[in-house]
Design an enzyme around this catalytic site. Structure first.
Site, PDB file in Angstrom:
ATOM      1  N   LYS A   1       0.846  -1.192   0.000  1.00  0.00           N
ATOM      2  CA  LYS A   1       0.000   0.000   0.000  1.00  0.00           C
ATOM      3  C   LYS A   1       0.882   1.243   0.000  1.00  0.00           C
ATOM      4  O   LYS A   1       1.699   1.438   0.893  1.00  0.00           O
ATOM      5  CB  LYS A   1      -0.908  -0.004   1.229  1.00  0.00           C
ATOM      6  CG  LYS A   1      -1.832   1.212   1.326  1.00  0.00           C
ATOM      7  CD  LYS A   1      -2.691   1.106   2.581  1.00  0.00           C
ATOM      8  CE  LYS A   1      -3.600   2.311   2.753  1.00  0.00           C
ATOM      9  NZ  LYS A   1      -4.408   2.216   3.985  1.00  0.00           N
TER      10      LYS A   1
ATOM     11  N   LYS B   1      -2.295  -1.455  -3.680  1.00  0.00           N
ATOM     12  CA  LYS B   1      -3.147  -0.270  -3.621  1.00  0.00           C
ATOM     13  C   LYS B   1      -2.280   0.980  -3.715  1.00  0.00           C
ATOM     14  O   LYS B   1      -1.323   1.095  -2.940  1.00  0.00           O
ATOM     15  CB  LYS B   1      -3.935  -0.266  -2.307  1.00  0.00           C
ATOM     16  CG  LYS B   1      -4.857   0.936  -2.131  1.00  0.00           C
ATOM     17  CD  LYS B   1      -5.522   0.936  -0.759  1.00  0.00           C
ATOM     18  CE  LYS B   1      -6.398   2.167  -0.608  1.00  0.00           C
ATOM     19  NZ  LYS B   1      -6.996   2.268   0.728  1.00  0.00           N
TER      20      LYS B   1
END
Length: 327
Positions: A197, A250
């Site tokens: 992320k 992400k």
């Protein structure tokens, strides 16, 4: 060599469907759902046209519509009535997510429920766990926050969540949560780790939607610098070794190289097409600058082509309908 090898032969319109290498399916899609404890009717999210905050009492109706359209999984994000410095509402048995999970699982047995395990929506400072003083000033404290994530994850599993998804990017979070789930008897609950992320600038609309902006500093000490590919893959390797069932990249669309690399680790991979990616397509489409349907589907195909086994996207419901129309 030309003229013996003519690539355009394969592109005849009647042949194209037979040779398509990557196919997007409705079962690839996961819909994010925002559940707001303080409302009694859906309210639109201004920075994410077409998306809403849903009341706890209305979340089943929304998820039923998704299920009827072919979306078989949702990921829930909660907005509580009250916040404090230690995110106590995040693990309350009568918390917003706990109630929403029970409602969905009691009424929609065919819907897989994923819950975001984090504290940013529940803390008054907006960071993803317990904060305190560090050598560089106030910041997220790693080890004290692990116990908080354990409590949140167990509370979600006890409510019926099929998959818990820690998004706080703490070192050791997967191992700690796995141990806590198993100790509480939730050995069948999966962990989908937000393992790679990035500290992206594309999360702005989400922070509006989830009321999760931070009061000081930033999240660069626990999320990955956008320029660090090796570090991103290592994060996923570590989470896999700690017991993650599913890894995640992400954002998705501008990190396809990372997605392809994480896919090589051998575990199922999710990709999150984040709020900023969605909002950019929406904004350009509203101005007539591009074809929303064509661009949205193209981005989803690209994400799957790069290696995603599942895609979290705000376009889930629309994409499912568009795929039906192409049949």
């Amino acid at each position: 060599m030309f003229p013996e090898r003519r690539m355009r032969r394969r592109r005849r319109r009647i042949i194209q469907p037979l040779l398509r290498e990557t196919e997007l399916r409705k079962t690839d899609l996961i819909a994010p759902v925002f559940v707001d404890e303080s409302i009694d009717a859906p309210i639109p999210i201004a920075s994410m046209p077409g998306q809403f905050r849903h009341p706890v009492d209305g979340v089943v109706d929304h998820c039923r519509r998704l299920l009827d359209g072919g979306i078989r999984a949702v990921i829930l994000f909660g907005i509580p009535v009250e916040k404090d410095s230690e995110a106590t509402a995040a693990y309350a048995s009568d918390g917003v997510i706990q109630r929403a999970v029970r409602e969905i699982k009691n009424n929609l047995r065919g819907m897989a429920v994923i819950t975001d395990v984090c504290a940013c929506e529940y803390t008054d400072h907006g960071h993803c766990g317990i904060v305190g003083e560090t050598a560089d000033g106030p910041d997220l404290l790693n080890d004290p926050s692990l116990e908080l994530m354990e409590r949140i994850a167990v509370s979600h599993a006890e409510s019926g969540a099929d998959i818990v998804a820690p998004s706080c990017m703490l070192d050791g979070m997967v191992g700690a949560i796995r141990q806590a789930l198993d100790a509480a008897g939730h050995t069948d609950t999966l962990i989908m780790s937000y393992s790679s992320k990035f500290a992206s600038s594309l999360y702005g609309p989400f922070r509006d939607a989830a009321d999760s902006g931070f009061a000081f500093g930033d999240r660069t000490t626990y999320q990955i610098n956008p320029g660090n590919a090796r570090e991103a893959v290592m994060e996923s390797e570590l989470d896999g070794a700690e017991g993650a069932d599913i890894l995640m990249v992400k954002p998705a669309g501008i990190y396809l190289d990372i997605l392809a690399s994480v896919k090589e680790l051998g575990l199922p991979v999710a990709a999150y097409q984040v709020s900023g990616e969605y909002a950019m397509i929406k904004a350009a489409a509203e101005r007539g600058w591009l074809d929303e349907r064509a661009v949205a589907l193209e981005t989803l195909i690209a994400i799957k082509r790069a290696g995603a086994d599942m895609i979290i996207t705000y376009y889930a419901e629309d994409a499912a309908r568009w795929l039906d129309e192409e049949q």
